[in-house]
Enzyme design. Structure first.
Site, PDB file in Angstrom:
ATOM      1  N   ASP A 320       0.063  -0.916  11.847  1.00 19.59           N
ATOM      2  CA  ASP A 320       0.780  -1.718  11.015  1.00 19.59           C
ATOM      3  C   ASP A 320       0.128  -2.993  10.701  1.00 19.59           C
ATOM      4  O   ASP A 320      -0.804  -3.474  11.248  1.00 19.59           O
ATOM      5  CB  ASP A 320       2.134  -2.100  11.464  1.00 19.59           C
ATOM      6  CG  ASP A 320       3.362  -2.303  10.417  1.00 19.59           C
ATOM      7  OD1 ASP A 320       2.724  -2.396   9.230  1.00 19.59           O
ATOM      8  OD2 ASP A 320       4.604  -2.200  10.729  1.00 19.59           O
TER       9      ASP A 320
HETATM   10  C1  BGC Z   1       5.216  -2.986   7.325  1.00 15.64           C
HETATM   11  C2  BGC Z   1       5.074  -1.707   6.917  1.00 15.64           C
HETATM   12  C3  BGC Z   1       4.317  -1.503   5.848  1.00 15.64           C
HETATM   13  C4  BGC Z   1       3.142  -2.573   5.740  1.00 15.64           C
HETATM   14  C5  BGC Z   1       2.285  -2.862   4.514  1.00 15.64           C
HETATM   15  C6  BGC Z   1       4.326  -4.015   7.179  1.00 15.64           C
HETATM   16  O1  BGC Z   1       4.884  -5.283   7.191  1.00 15.64           O
HETATM   17  O2  BGC Z   1       5.924  -2.976   8.702  1.00 15.64           O
HETATM   18  O3  BGC Z   1       5.956  -0.570   7.044  1.00 15.64           O
HETATM   19  O4  BGC Z   1       3.723  -0.319   5.377  1.00 15.64           O
HETATM   20  O5  BGC Z   1       3.634  -4.098   5.922  1.00 15.64           O
HETATM   21  O6  BGC Z   1       3.142  -3.280   3.553  1.00 15.64           O
END
Ligand code: BGC
Length: 803
Positions: A320
């Site tokens: 993530d």
């Molecule tokens: C989120 C993810 C997301 C990623 C990219 C993170 O903060 O937890 O779900 O895909 O950002 O935007």
């Protein structure tokens, strides 16, 4: 005077030095953390030598001969091995991390990258390997709708939120939604959609529940797999997230989820397991949190032993965004790709390799998984995307899927409403309808249909007096109605104040209008959990609005309908006896108002069923004892600069660690076991027609249960039913849930008196439980009850079977 001046100057000077020092260190820190495309060239010696090739494809036909890795006729594994064999170690390490956040933050030159894409797999220009673009998210593609210097737009369709899609219980329909989402990604040049979200609704407060499907892993798994199959049918990938146990937003980057192995296997991992086995997604996204002391992104047991060895996952795992704390440990654990990628991580990987802590073998394993995705991508085939997806066709899909997932909770002869009636709309959200949640799961859609517009489109008359009350309220609170922009909008749900209606106003509306519709809205999103006051519970203004409206309308024999435009479960027990009907509309995407109108008017017969329980009290949830209650919002910078608490003694309960003391007793598994009454049970949802369950039967052959039944529509309206199969083990020698969902199917549209024969096949292995002492799945012998129902608490027939 002079003395004071001198003192002031000294203080000013000191302040200046302090500010400059902080600024300098801040700048150095940022510079060492963030990556820009130029860094790709400047920081890496070998890579520097190959910059001339730029970010373009190698001319494949220059010598009239293709290398194995370029040749689409060759098996993918051989292409991957060939590409890998041609890469230098620098190129390999370079591929393990994305190119930073530049594109997402709009830091790219016009014409460069895809504005709004949040991550990349970097190109390897020397070999003609292209840049791969990654973009959110679960309710539709999230890219920037406008681009500098261009007059055209790049809007995407806002589809219903995940929880609504799960409420359809309709695998084919959800696959169709996925297909449309995937098509938008393909046609806008994106290669991987960062979704679906498959975390379990452990507690109603999780701020991102709207992105996730259900409190039940089986429903989560099959709906998730349907989305993945739909999206990937386009030749673009998905990233099933957040693997695993990311069930709260409070301190999400550092929280340690303390969970028994049994709860992990039966509840939190199970949905992901089904998705992997049913759809073999291109990628999985590891979650920020720790599980039992280790960051998931650095957890070899989860990423390699369970995901790859047990389940045979063949794709890549990405982190993530800014997740994981130790880049080399992440690669060793099986987290192949670091997103969005930082300079620090890049340097750490190079150093670890140079110092022998990260072997080339480990690097090769991750690189080959990344190469597999790159080589399989449409980019590699040089697919010419047209930037022109069929948004009109997709709007129709979102409209019909949203109405299919809306759940009718109560109906005392109030619905459907005959057309052309004069409708008094109450509550801000009737006019300001919520399409979806906030954060990375938000979508930049071209428009969003409110309930008012939807009803108008369906031929209803909108009561002018009620509308005027709303308009003047909005005018008087104009500042609060402005939606926050940018970063703030991402992390702050937007809430204008509610309208306060006087008794006189309501009496007047009751005399003019034929029916009242009150919309109760709630929103939540990434970076914060929900709270009880004014969120899970209605506000006192909302309670009074329902109470007074019902009084005024009932006095003149007119009906009141409540529409719930919410992304997560709320309390209903204190007020639901008052209105005549309650429709759970969830957040239905950009056509939400039309979808609700389709149900209210009777154009669509409701067939949604709850993927979560609506409890009477919050305390009824076993997880409530161990869930953050104050919704402490995150600071977005925590993702990058946040620090975990090291000393045991300083750790705060439910923030630094969360004990999943309820074990497997999540959702209905707990309410059933503890014999608790609920407001609306798991699997519940009403229809305008009735269904009969006829002639159920079961046989066990070849380790498979084959169950069949016939569903008959016994009223005079077309409709669909969801047949749910729960399995229970009476007199079990172990501690087990009373019943567990093991299969489900949605019927086709059944005409009045029409029947459909339904057959389920459940492998006997699905009856097993996780035996902690033996560390494995085990099947108890004896009699099992197979319960066929229309909800978890409306079981139509029970079949006993000997295993
Ligand atoms: C989120 C993810 C997301 C990623 C990219 C993170 O903060 O937890 O779900 O895909 O950002 O935007």
């Amino acid at each position: 005077m002079k003395k004071y001046l001198k003192k002031a100057l000294i203080i000013l000077g000191a302040l200046l030095v302090l500010i400059l020092t902080i600024g300098l260190f801040g700048w150095l820190y940022l510079k060492s953390t963030f990556l820009t495309i130029e860094d790709d060239y400047a920081e890496n010696k070998d890579f520097k030598e190959i910059t001339e090739a730029a970010y373009t494809f190698k001319d494949r036909n220059s010598n009239g001969k293709l290398d194995v890795y370029e040749d689409e006729r060759e098996p993918i594994d051989e292409r991957v091995a060939d590409a890998l064999s041609q890469m230098t170690i620098d190129e390999k390490i370079h591929l393990l991390k994305g190119s930073g956040l530049a594109s997402a933050l709009g830091m790219v030159e016009p014409g460069e990258g895809i504005p709004g894409a949040v991550g990349t797999i970097v190109p390897t220009p020397r070999l003609g390997l292209p840049t791969i673009y990654l973009s959110d998210g679960p309710a539709g593609l999230r890219i920037e709708p406008t681009r500098e210097g261009e007059s055209r737009t790049y809007y995407c369709t806002a589809f219903p939120i995940g929880t609504l899609l799960a409420s359809t219980w309709n695998i084919e329909l959800v696959e169709e939604v996925g297909n449309a989402m995937g098509n938008e990604a393909l046609e806008y040049g994106l290669d991987v959609i960062l979704g679906p979200g498959a975390n379990i609704h452990r507690h109603p407060f999780c701020g991102r529940n709207f992105e996730y499907f259900s409190e039940d892993p089986l429903l989560t798994g099959y709906i998730g797999a349907a989305i993945v199959n739909g999206i990937e049918a386009n030749g673009v990938g998905t990233s099933v997230k957040h693997f695993v146990a990311n069930n709260q937003e409070t301190n999400r980057n550092f929280n340690d989820a303390l969970i028994s192995e049994r709860a992990m296997r039966e509840i939190y991992l199970k949905g992901f397991e089904i998705i992997v086995k049913e759809s073999q997604p291109w990628t999985v996204m590891s979650s920020y949190n720790k599980v039992n002391g280790t960051y998931v992104a650095q957890n070899k047991k989860l990423l390699t032993d369970v995901l790859r060895n047990d389940w045979k996952f063949e794709g890549l795992v990405m982190s993530d965004w800014f997740g994981g704390q130790d880049a080399p440990a992440m690669i060793s654990a099986g987290n192949d790709l670091l997103e969005p990628g930082t300079k620090r991580q890049w340097k750490a990987l190079i150093k670890a390799h140079e110092e022998g802590e990260l072997s080339e073998k480990e690097i090769d394993l991750s690189v080959s998984r990344i190469l597999k995705l790159v080589i399989a991508s449409k980019k590699m085939q040089n697919y010419k995307y047209g930037n022109n997806p069929d948004l009109e066709a997709h709007a129709k899909i979102t409209r019909s899927s949203a109405s299919e997932g809306m759940v009718l909770l109560k109906n005392e002869s109030a619905l459907p409403i005959p057309k052309a009636k004069n409708v008094a709309l109450l509550g801000i959200n009737s006019f300001d309808f919520i399409a979806g949640g906030t954060g990375s799961g938000d979508v930049n859609e071209a428009y969003s249909i409110s309930l008012e517009e939807g009803l108008r489109n369906a031929g209803f008359k909108i009561n002018t007096a009620a509308k005027n009350i709303y308009e003047s309220h909005k005018k008087n609170n104009s500042k609060e109605f402005i939606k926050p922009e940018g970063m703030k909008a991402m992390f702050t749900p937007y809430f204008p104040p509610q309208v306060i209606y006087s008794i006189e106003q309501l009496n007047q509306l009751a005399s003019e209008a034929d029916v009242a519709i009150i919309t109760i809205g709630r929103n939540a999103g990434e970076g914060g959990d929900r709270v009880a006051k004014d969120d899970f519970l209605l506000t006192s203004i909302e309670q009074k609005m329902i109470e007074d409206t019902c009084k005024a309308f009932h006095e003149v024999n007119k009906k009141v309908i409540v529409v719930l435009n919410i992304g997560g479960v709320i309390e209903t027990a204190s007020w639901s006896a008052k209105p005549d009907a309650v429709l759970l509309a969830w957040q239905g995407g950009q056509e939400g108002g039309n979808s609700v109108a389709d149900i209210l008017s009777g154009k669509v017969n409701p067939s949604g069923k709850l993927p979560v329980t609506f409890p009477i009290n919050l305390d009824d949830h076993a997880s409530n004892k161990n869930f953050p209650q104050n919704g402490e919002p995150m600071n977005p910078l925590d993702m990058i600069f946040g620090k975990e608490v090291e000393a045991e003694a300083d750790k705060i309960k439910d923030k630094d660690y969360t004990k999943y003391e309820e074990g497997i007793y999540v959702g209905y598994r707990h309410f059933d076991k503890s014999k608790l009454n609920v407001s609306y049970p798991f699997g519940f949802g009403m229809s305008y027609t009735n269904f009969e369950f006829i002639e159920p039967s079961i046989i066990v052959e070849n380790d498979t249960l084959t169950i069949s039944t016939t569903i008959k529509n016994s009223k005079n309206l077309v409709g669909k039913e969801v047949v749910q199969v729960y399995v229970s083990k009476p007199n079990s020698s172990i501690d087990r849930p009373e019943q567990e969902l093991k299969a489900f199917v949605k019927t086709k549209s059944l005409a009045p008196e029409e029947s459909q024969n339904i057959i389920f096949q459940i492998p006997v292995s699905e009856l097993s439980y996780w035996n902690e002492s033996k560390y494995g799945w085990e099947i108890e012998r004896g009699t099992y009850s197979i319960r066929l129902g229309s909800s978890s608490r409306d079981i139509k027939s029970v079949l006993d079977v000997e295993i």
